[in-house]
Design an enzyme around this catalytic site. Structure first.
Site, PDB file in Angstrom:
ATOM      1  CG  ASN A  82      -1.583   1.355   1.444  1.00 40.10           C
ATOM      2  OD1 ASN A  82      -2.531   1.722   0.738  1.00 40.10           O
ATOM      3  ND2 ASN A  82      -1.082   2.111   2.411  1.00 40.10           N
ATOM      4  CB  SER A 126      -4.002   4.637  -8.895  1.00 40.52           C
ATOM      5  OG  SER A 126      -4.764   5.799  -9.168  1.00 40.52           O
ATOM      6  CE1 TYR A 165       0.075   7.828  -7.024  1.00 39.78           C
ATOM      7  CE2 TYR A 165      -1.686   8.198  -8.625  1.00 39.78           C
ATOM      8  CZ  TYR A 165      -1.245   7.664  -7.423  1.00 39.78           C
ATOM      9  OH  TYR A 165      -2.114   6.945  -6.636  1.00 39.78           O
ATOM     10  CB  ALA A 166      -0.202   8.243 -14.623  1.00 41.70           C
ATOM     11  CB  ALA A 167       4.885   6.577 -15.323  1.00 46.20           C
ATOM     12  CE  LYS A 190      -0.056   4.185  -7.041  1.00 45.87           C
ATOM     13  NZ  LYS A 190       0.156   3.229  -5.915  1.00 45.87           N
ATOM     14  CB  ILE A 197     -10.294   7.134  -1.274  1.00 41.96           C
ATOM     15  CG1 ILE A 197     -10.347   6.060  -2.375  1.00 41.96           C
ATOM     16  CG2 ILE A 197     -10.716   6.540   0.069  1.00 41.96           C
ATOM     17  CD1 ILE A 197     -11.721   5.478  -2.632  1.00 41.96           C
TER      18      ILE A 197
END
Length: 269
Positions: free
Chosen positions: A86, A138, A151-153, A155, A184
Protein backbone atom coordinates in the site's frame (compact mmCIF):
# COMPACT_ATOMS: atom_id res chain seq x y z
CA UNK A 1 -15.71 -8.80 13.63
CA UNK A 2 -15.27 -12.19 11.98
CA UNK A 3 -12.73 -14.94 11.55
CA UNK A 4 -12.21 -15.17 7.79
CA UNK A 5 -8.46 -14.67 8.28
CA UNK A 6 -8.04 -16.56 11.53
CA UNK A 7 -4.53 -17.99 11.84
CA UNK A 8 -3.16 -15.91 8.97
CA UNK A 9 -0.37 -13.34 9.06
CA UNK A 10 -0.75 -10.24 6.89
CA UNK A 11 1.73 -7.48 6.08
CA UNK A 12 0.45 -4.00 5.20
CA UNK A 13 3.00 -1.44 4.03
CA UNK A 14 2.17 2.21 4.63
CA UNK A 15 -0.46 1.05 7.10
CA UNK A 16 -0.23 3.77 9.73
CA UNK A 17 -2.74 6.13 8.14
CA UNK A 18 -5.30 6.61 5.38
CA UNK A 19 -6.20 3.67 3.17
CA UNK A 20 -3.41 1.55 4.62
CA UNK A 21 -4.70 1.97 8.13
CA UNK A 22 -8.24 1.07 7.04
CA UNK A 23 -6.85 -2.08 5.40
CA UNK A 24 -4.88 -3.04 8.51
CA UNK A 25 -7.96 -2.52 10.69
CA UNK A 26 -10.21 -4.55 8.40
CA UNK A 27 -7.83 -7.50 8.22
CA UNK A 28 -7.36 -7.42 12.00
CA UNK A 29 -11.14 -7.41 12.43
CA UNK A 30 -11.18 -10.73 10.59
CA UNK A 31 -8.68 -12.14 13.11
CA UNK A 32 -5.48 -11.84 11.05
CA UNK A 33 -2.21 -11.10 12.81
CA UNK A 34 -1.34 -7.83 11.06
CA UNK A 35 2.14 -6.36 10.78
CA UNK A 36 2.38 -2.76 9.62
CA UNK A 37 5.54 -1.54 7.94
CA UNK A 38 5.83 2.23 7.69
CA UNK A 39 8.30 5.07 8.10
CA UNK A 40 6.25 6.52 10.97
CA UNK A 41 4.23 4.90 13.74
CA UNK A 42 0.99 6.91 13.74
CA UNK A 43 -1.06 4.23 15.47
CA UNK A 44 -3.00 5.27 18.54
CA UNK A 45 -3.55 3.11 21.60
CA UNK A 46 -7.02 2.31 20.26
CA UNK A 47 -7.12 0.58 16.89
CA UNK A 48 -10.70 0.12 15.88
CA UNK A 49 -12.45 -2.85 17.44
CA UNK A 50 -9.68 -5.30 16.65
CA UNK A 51 -6.42 -6.15 18.33
CA UNK A 52 -3.64 -3.66 17.69
CA UNK A 53 -1.31 -4.68 14.85
CA UNK A 54 2.41 -5.05 15.28
CA UNK A 55 4.46 -2.14 13.94
CA UNK A 56 8.00 -2.12 12.57
CA UNK A 57 9.78 0.71 10.81
CA UNK A 58 10.13 0.05 7.08
CA UNK A 59 11.52 1.93 4.10
CA UNK A 60 10.24 0.03 1.07
CA UNK A 61 12.78 1.73 -1.19
CA UNK A 62 15.75 0.16 0.62
CA UNK A 63 16.48 -3.53 0.10
CA UNK A 64 18.21 -3.91 3.47
CA UNK A 65 15.17 -2.46 5.26
CA UNK A 66 12.80 -4.79 3.40
CA UNK A 67 14.91 -7.85 4.13
CA UNK A 68 15.18 -6.98 7.83
CA UNK A 69 11.44 -6.34 8.02
CA UNK A 70 10.53 -9.70 6.47
CA UNK A 71 13.05 -11.47 8.71
CA UNK A 72 11.43 -9.82 11.74
CA UNK A 73 7.95 -10.96 10.70
CA UNK A 74 9.16 -14.52 10.20
CA UNK A 75 10.96 -14.58 13.54
CA UNK A 76 7.89 -13.30 15.35
CA UNK A 77 5.12 -15.14 13.50
CA UNK A 78 6.85 -17.89 11.50
CA UNK A 79 4.95 -17.25 8.28
CA UNK A 80 3.47 -14.72 5.85
CA UNK A 81 0.10 -15.43 4.25
CA UNK A 82 -0.78 -12.05 2.76
CA UNK A 83 1.14 -9.03 1.56
CA UNK A 84 -0.60 -5.72 0.87
CA UNK A 85 1.67 -3.27 -0.93
CA UNK A 86 0.00 0.00 0.00
CA UNK A 87 2.88 2.45 0.61
CA UNK A 88 2.78 5.16 -2.04
CA UNK A 89 3.59 8.72 -2.94
CA UNK A 90 2.26 11.32 -5.38
CA UNK A 91 3.72 14.50 -6.89
CA UNK A 92 1.54 17.21 -8.46
CA UNK A 93 3.78 18.81 -11.10
CA UNK A 94 3.81 19.40 -14.84
CA UNK A 95 6.40 17.53 -16.87
CA UNK A 96 8.41 20.77 -17.06
CA UNK A 97 8.39 21.15 -13.29
CA UNK A 98 9.11 17.51 -12.46
CA UNK A 99 12.73 16.80 -11.70
CA UNK A 100 14.64 13.59 -12.22
CA UNK A 101 14.72 13.26 -8.43
CA UNK A 102 10.90 13.54 -8.33
CA UNK A 103 10.65 10.78 -10.93
CA UNK A 104 13.17 8.52 -9.18
CA UNK A 105 11.52 8.97 -5.78
CA UNK A 106 8.08 8.02 -7.06
CA UNK A 107 9.48 5.04 -8.92
CA UNK A 108 11.33 3.94 -5.78
CA UNK A 109 8.33 4.14 -3.45
CA UNK A 110 5.48 3.16 -5.79
CA UNK A 111 7.15 0.50 -7.95
CA UNK A 112 10.51 -0.60 -6.54
CA UNK A 113 8.87 -1.00 -3.12
CA UNK A 114 6.22 -3.54 -4.19
CA UNK A 115 8.86 -5.40 -6.22
CA UNK A 116 11.21 -5.69 -3.24
CA UNK A 117 8.44 -6.74 -0.86
CA UNK A 118 7.24 -9.43 -3.26
CA UNK A 119 10.81 -10.60 -3.87
CA UNK A 120 11.42 -11.31 -0.18
CA UNK A 121 7.94 -12.50 0.78
CA UNK A 122 7.33 -14.87 -2.14
CA UNK A 123 9.90 -17.50 -1.05
CA UNK A 124 8.18 -17.78 2.32
CA UNK A 125 4.75 -18.11 0.71
CA UNK A 126 6.16 -20.71 -1.67
CA UNK A 127 7.17 -22.93 1.23
CA UNK A 128 3.56 -23.20 2.38
CA UNK A 129 2.21 -23.46 -1.16
CA UNK A 130 -0.30 -20.69 -0.51
CA UNK A 131 -0.25 -16.93 -0.34
CA UNK A 132 -1.73 -13.79 -1.78
CA UNK A 133 -0.28 -10.43 -2.77
CA UNK A 134 -2.47 -7.36 -3.20
CA UNK A 135 -0.95 -4.26 -4.73
CA UNK A 136 -2.66 -0.92 -4.30
CA UNK A 137 -2.61 0.58 -7.77
CA UNK A 138 -4.87 3.38 -8.97
CA UNK A 139 -7.41 4.20 -11.63
CA UNK A 140 -4.58 6.46 -12.81
CA UNK A 141 -3.00 3.34 -14.23
CA UNK A 142 -5.84 3.53 -16.80
CA UNK A 143 -6.79 7.22 -16.94
CA UNK A 144 -4.76 10.20 -15.78
CA UNK A 145 -5.32 13.46 -13.93
CA UNK A 146 -3.36 16.54 -15.05
CA UNK A 147 0.15 16.96 -13.60
CA UNK A 148 0.40 13.27 -12.65
CA UNK A 149 2.72 11.96 -15.38
CA UNK A 150 5.18 10.31 -13.02
CA UNK A 151 2.49 9.00 -10.66
CA UNK A 152 0.47 7.48 -13.49
CA UNK A 153 3.61 5.85 -14.90
CA UNK A 154 4.34 4.19 -11.55
CA UNK A 155 0.78 2.90 -11.17
CA UNK A 156 0.74 1.52 -14.70
CA UNK A 157 3.98 -0.19 -13.73
CA UNK A 158 2.34 -1.65 -10.63
CA UNK A 159 -0.38 -3.11 -12.84
CA UNK A 160 2.28 -4.71 -15.04
CA UNK A 161 4.09 -6.04 -11.97
CA UNK A 162 0.83 -7.62 -10.83
CA UNK A 163 0.42 -9.45 -14.13
CA UNK A 164 3.99 -10.73 -14.04
CA UNK A 165 3.74 -11.93 -10.44
CA UNK A 166 0.41 -13.64 -11.08
CA UNK A 167 1.91 -15.59 -13.99
CA UNK A 168 5.26 -16.41 -12.40
CA UNK A 169 4.01 -17.25 -8.91
CA UNK A 170 0.75 -18.94 -9.87
CA UNK A 171 2.35 -22.40 -10.17
CA UNK A 172 3.47 -21.99 -6.54
CA UNK A 173 -0.09 -21.37 -5.38
CA UNK A 174 0.49 -17.64 -4.91
CA UNK A 175 -2.11 -15.20 -6.22
CA UNK A 176 -1.51 -11.53 -7.05
CA UNK A 177 -4.10 -8.84 -7.76
CA UNK A 178 -4.36 -5.06 -7.72
CA UNK A 179 -7.01 -2.83 -6.18
CA UNK A 180 -7.31 0.47 -8.05
CA UNK A 181 -8.88 3.19 -5.88
CA UNK A 182 -10.59 6.23 -7.32
CA UNK A 183 -11.13 9.41 -5.30
CA UNK A 184 -11.19 8.33 -1.65
CA UNK A 185 -12.01 10.44 1.41
CA UNK A 186 -8.58 10.39 3.08
CA UNK A 187 -6.86 13.00 5.24
CA UNK A 188 -4.55 13.78 2.32
CA UNK A 189 -7.42 14.42 -0.08
CA UNK A 190 -9.33 16.46 2.50
CA UNK A 191 -6.27 18.67 2.98
CA UNK A 192 -6.11 19.18 -0.77
CA UNK A 193 -9.78 20.24 -0.88
CA UNK A 194 -9.23 22.71 1.93
CA UNK A 195 -6.90 24.68 -0.35
CA UNK A 196 -9.89 25.71 -2.45
CA UNK A 197 -11.96 28.74 -1.50
CA UNK A 198 -15.33 27.00 -1.97
CA UNK A 199 -14.75 23.53 -0.58
CA UNK A 200 -18.42 22.57 -0.66
CA UNK A 201 -18.59 23.32 -4.39
CA UNK A 202 -15.52 21.20 -5.10
CA UNK A 203 -16.93 18.33 -3.03
CA UNK A 204 -20.24 18.50 -4.92
CA UNK A 205 -18.50 18.57 -8.29
CA UNK A 206 -16.31 15.64 -7.27
CA UNK A 207 -19.38 13.63 -6.28
CA UNK A 208 -21.03 14.40 -9.61
CA UNK A 209 -18.06 12.90 -11.46
CA UNK A 210 -19.03 9.50 -10.04
CA UNK A 211 -22.10 7.68 -11.38
CA UNK A 212 -22.76 6.54 -7.81
CA UNK A 213 -22.99 10.21 -6.84
CA UNK A 214 -20.35 10.24 -4.09
CA UNK A 215 -16.68 9.67 -3.38
CA UNK A 216 -15.39 6.53 -1.71
CA UNK A 217 -14.26 5.73 1.83
CA UNK A 218 -11.03 3.99 2.91
CA UNK A 219 -13.07 1.12 4.33
CA UNK A 220 -14.51 0.39 0.87
CA UNK A 221 -10.98 -0.14 -0.41
CA UNK A 222 -10.24 -2.26 2.65
CA UNK A 223 -13.28 -4.46 1.96
CA UNK A 224 -12.02 -5.17 -1.55
CA UNK A 225 -8.58 -6.06 -0.19
CA UNK A 226 -10.13 -8.34 2.43
CA UNK A 227 -11.97 -10.28 -0.27
CA UNK A 228 -8.79 -10.69 -2.31
CA UNK A 229 -6.71 -11.97 0.60
CA UNK A 230 -9.45 -14.32 1.78
CA UNK A 231 -10.23 -17.78 0.45
CA UNK A 232 -13.42 -16.38 -1.08
CA UNK A 233 -11.35 -15.20 -4.07
CA UNK A 234 -9.26 -18.36 -4.36
CA UNK A 235 -9.44 -18.50 -8.19
CA UNK A 236 -8.89 -14.78 -8.77
CA UNK A 237 -5.41 -13.75 -9.85
CA UNK A 238 -3.86 -11.20 -12.20
CA UNK A 239 -6.79 -8.81 -11.95
CA UNK A 240 -6.93 -5.02 -11.70
CA UNK A 241 -10.10 -4.22 -9.76
CA UNK A 242 -11.25 -0.60 -9.86
CA UNK A 243 -13.03 0.63 -6.74
CA UNK A 244 -14.09 4.05 -7.98
CA UNK A 245 -17.89 4.28 -8.13
CA UNK A 246 -17.65 3.78 -11.94
CA UNK A 247 -15.92 7.14 -12.37
CA UNK A 248 -13.36 5.76 -14.81
CA UNK A 249 -16.12 4.12 -16.87
CA UNK A 250 -18.10 7.29 -17.62
CA UNK A 251 -17.19 9.09 -20.84
CA UNK A 252 -16.96 12.86 -20.38
CA UNK A 253 -19.52 15.06 -22.12
CA UNK A 254 -19.71 18.83 -22.67
CA UNK A 255 -21.35 20.54 -19.70
CA UNK A 256 -24.46 21.44 -21.71
CA UNK A 257 -25.05 17.79 -22.69
CA UNK A 258 -24.12 16.50 -19.26
CA UNK A 259 -26.41 18.87 -17.36
CA UNK A 260 -29.48 16.61 -17.39
CA UNK A 261 -27.46 13.63 -16.20
CA UNK A 262 -25.89 15.64 -13.37
CA UNK A 263 -29.27 17.02 -12.33
CA UNK A 264 -30.71 13.52 -12.10
CA UNK A 265 -27.69 12.32 -10.16
CA UNK A 266 -27.96 15.21 -7.68
CA UNK A 267 -31.66 14.53 -7.16
CA UNK A 268 -31.06 10.82 -6.59
CA UNK A 269 -28.45 11.57 -3.93
Amino acid sequence: MGNRLSGKVAIVTGGSRGIGRAIAERLAEEDAAVVIGDLHDDLSAEFGKAKRPTFMSLDVTKEVSVREFVDYVLQKFGRVDALVNNAGKVVHKTIDEQTADDWDRLMAVNLRGPFLMAKYVAPEMRRSGLGTIVNIGSVEGFVVNPWHTAYAATKAGVHGLTLGLAVDLGPDGIRCNTVCPGWIDTDLNRTYLELHADRSLVERELSELHPLGRIGSPKEIANAVLWLVSDESSFVSGEMIAVDGARSKKISLPATLDEEYRAKLTKAC
